[in-house]
Design a protein around this motif. Structure first.
Motif, short mmCIF file in Angstrom:
data_model
loop_
_atom_site.label_atom_id
_atom_site.label_comp_id
_atom_site.label_asym_id
_atom_site.label_seq_id
_atom_site.Cartn_x
_atom_site.Cartn_y
_atom_site.Cartn_z
N SER A 1 -6.82 66.56 50.04
CA SER A 1 -6.88 66.70 48.58
C SER A 1 -5.51 66.97 47.98
N SER A 2 -4.66 67.70 48.70
CA SER A 2 -3.31 67.98 48.20
C SER A 2 -2.27 67.10 48.87
N GLN A 3 -2.75 66.12 49.69
CA GLN A 3 -1.85 65.18 50.37
C GLN A 3 -0.83 65.91 51.25
N GLN A 4 -1.28 66.95 51.95
CA GLN A 4 -0.35 67.76 52.71
C GLN A 4 -0.71 67.77 54.20
N VAL A 5 0.31 67.59 55.02
CA VAL A 5 0.17 67.67 56.48
C VAL A 5 1.15 68.72 56.98
N ASP A 6 0.63 69.79 57.56
CA ASP A 6 1.48 70.85 58.10
C ASP A 6 1.79 70.57 59.57
N LEU A 7 3.06 70.67 59.93
CA LEU A 7 3.51 70.30 61.27
C LEU A 7 4.20 71.46 61.98
N SER A 8 4.26 71.35 63.30
CA SER A 8 5.05 72.27 64.11
C SER A 8 5.84 71.47 65.13
N ILE A 9 7.14 71.65 65.13
CA ILE A 9 8.00 71.02 66.13
C ILE A 9 8.11 71.92 67.37
N LYS A 10 8.11 73.22 67.14
CA LYS A 10 8.32 74.15 68.26
C LYS A 10 7.12 74.19 69.22
N ASP A 11 5.92 73.78 68.76
CA ASP A 11 4.73 73.83 69.60
C ASP A 11 4.62 72.64 70.56
N VAL A 12 5.62 71.77 70.54
CA VAL A 12 5.62 70.60 71.44
C VAL A 12 6.59 70.86 72.58
N ASN A 13 6.08 70.84 73.82
CA ASN A 13 6.98 71.06 74.96
C ASN A 13 7.67 69.76 75.36
N GLU A 14 8.62 69.85 76.26
CA GLU A 14 9.44 68.69 76.62
C GLU A 14 8.61 67.58 77.25
N HIS A 15 7.67 67.94 78.11
CA HIS A 15 6.82 66.93 78.73
C HIS A 15 6.00 66.19 77.68
N GLN A 16 5.41 66.92 76.74
CA GLN A 16 4.63 66.29 75.68
C GLN A 16 5.51 65.38 74.82
N ARG A 17 6.71 65.85 74.54
CA ARG A 17 7.63 65.08 73.71
C ARG A 17 7.96 63.74 74.37
N LYS A 18 8.33 63.78 75.66
CA LYS A 18 8.69 62.56 76.37
C LYS A 18 7.51 61.60 76.46
N GLU A 19 6.35 62.14 76.75
CA GLU A 19 5.15 61.31 76.88
C GLU A 19 4.79 60.64 75.56
N LYS A 20 4.88 61.41 74.46
CA LYS A 20 4.54 60.86 73.15
C LYS A 20 5.57 59.83 72.70
N ILE A 21 6.84 60.08 72.96
CA ILE A 21 7.89 59.11 72.60
C ILE A 21 7.68 57.81 73.35
N GLN A 22 7.32 57.88 74.62
CA GLN A 22 7.07 56.65 75.39
C GLN A 22 5.88 55.89 74.83
N GLU A 23 4.83 56.64 74.48
CA GLU A 23 3.64 56.02 73.88
C GLU A 23 4.01 55.33 72.56
N TRP A 24 4.84 56.00 71.78
CA TRP A 24 5.28 55.46 70.49
C TRP A 24 6.13 54.20 70.69
N LYS A 25 7.04 54.23 71.65
CA LYS A 25 7.86 53.05 71.95
C LYS A 25 6.99 51.89 72.41
N ASN A 26 6.00 52.18 73.24
CA ASN A 26 5.09 51.13 73.71
C ASN A 26 4.32 50.51 72.55
N ALA A 27 3.91 51.35 71.61
CA ALA A 27 3.18 50.87 70.44
C ALA A 27 4.06 49.94 69.60
#
Length: 266
Positions: A72-98
């Motif tokens: 309703s307010s068009q808002q998405v709250d995010l956290s960068i610190k809650d992502v560990n290095e393994h999750q970051r690498k895995e998600k980046i690879q998934e994003w690159k593949n996409a």
């Protein structure tokens, strides 16, 4: 292809840092159409933050966790610190593949393909495969067979297979085994030759499998299989050894398949 909806709470998303303020970081969500998120300064990094720019910069690609979504307010709250290095690498690879798969779709369907046709083909592929990248990888390995149950027209399927085989780097594994073959009959040499041809599959080995047979020292022959995954490779290796043993035993000879080399290579 970008999603038109909203991310879900707990989802990992990829975005580009668009704006840095004293209270946090605004991130353009790469995977979602016209969506932007805010990472509060307290969620940028652990500990006390004196200057946000010590941790992120404009234009930087980041992986963030979605904490909350308020449509309703068009808002998405995010956290960068809650992502560990393994999750970051895995998600980046998934994003690159996409991103790769999106480019392959445009190569297959044409740069000027309209959104409706693109989405129709993409959604049909996603019924069978977890991602478009998985669909193209399967098409590169298995060819037309990978798409035979997909509800798309033959021309699109053929274009996807052709694009996949020209652009997808397929991961392969190699396994090796050995077979001992002996035959005391007068035509024993020919019998062994026929058994080795049987091991090679007589042209019936699946297209994605590479199977080679080599002599390594009487009576031992090496069987080597290259396949897309270990299970397939192991199954094909055992099948090749079994074919050779059955062929030699059928003419009165003896055969045995084993995984380890019994004599050191000369």
């Amino acid at each position: 292809m970008k999603y038109s909806g909203w991310p879900e709470t707990g989802e990992l998303v990829v975005g580009e840092v668009d704006e840095i303020t004293d209270f946090g970081v605004f991130v353009d969500l790469d995977e979602y159409e016209d969506k932007r998120g805010l990472c509060h300064i307290s969620e940028v990094a652990s500990g006390w933050i004196k200057n946000v720019r010590d941790h992120v910069r404009e234009g930087q690609t980041v992986v963030a966790k979605v904490l909350d979504v308020d449509e309703s307010s068009q808002q998405v709250d995010l956290s960068i610190k809650d992502v560990n290095e393994h999750q970051r690498k895995e998600k980046i690879q998934e994003w690159k593949n996409a991103r790769k798969a999106d480019n392959w779709m445009l190569l297959a369907l044409g740069e000027d393909v309209d959104d409706d046709r693109y989405e129709a083909v993409a959604n049909a592929l996603l019924v069978e495969y977890e991602s478009l990248y998985d669909a193209f990888e399967a098409a590169a390995i298995h060819g037309d067979e990978a798409l035979e149950d997909i509800d798309i027209d033959e021309a699109d399927a053929a274009a996807i297979v052709e694009t996949a085989r020209e652009n997808v780097s397929v991961p392969y594994v190699n396994v090796t085994g050995y077979v001992d073959l002996t035959c005391a009959a007068p035509d024993g040499v020919d019998a062994i030759k026929d058994a080795l041809e049987a091991a090679e599959g007589n042209g019936e080995v699946p297209e994605e499998i590479e199977l080679t047979v080599a002599y390594v020292g009487s009576p031992e022959y090496r069987l080597k299989v290259q396949a897309p995954d270990y299970k397939t490779a192991e199954d094909q290796l055992e099948a090749a050894g079994q074919r050779a043993v059955e062929a030699i035993e059928a003419v009165g000879g003896e055969g045995e398949f084993h995984r380890e080399r019994r004599e050191e290579d000369e």
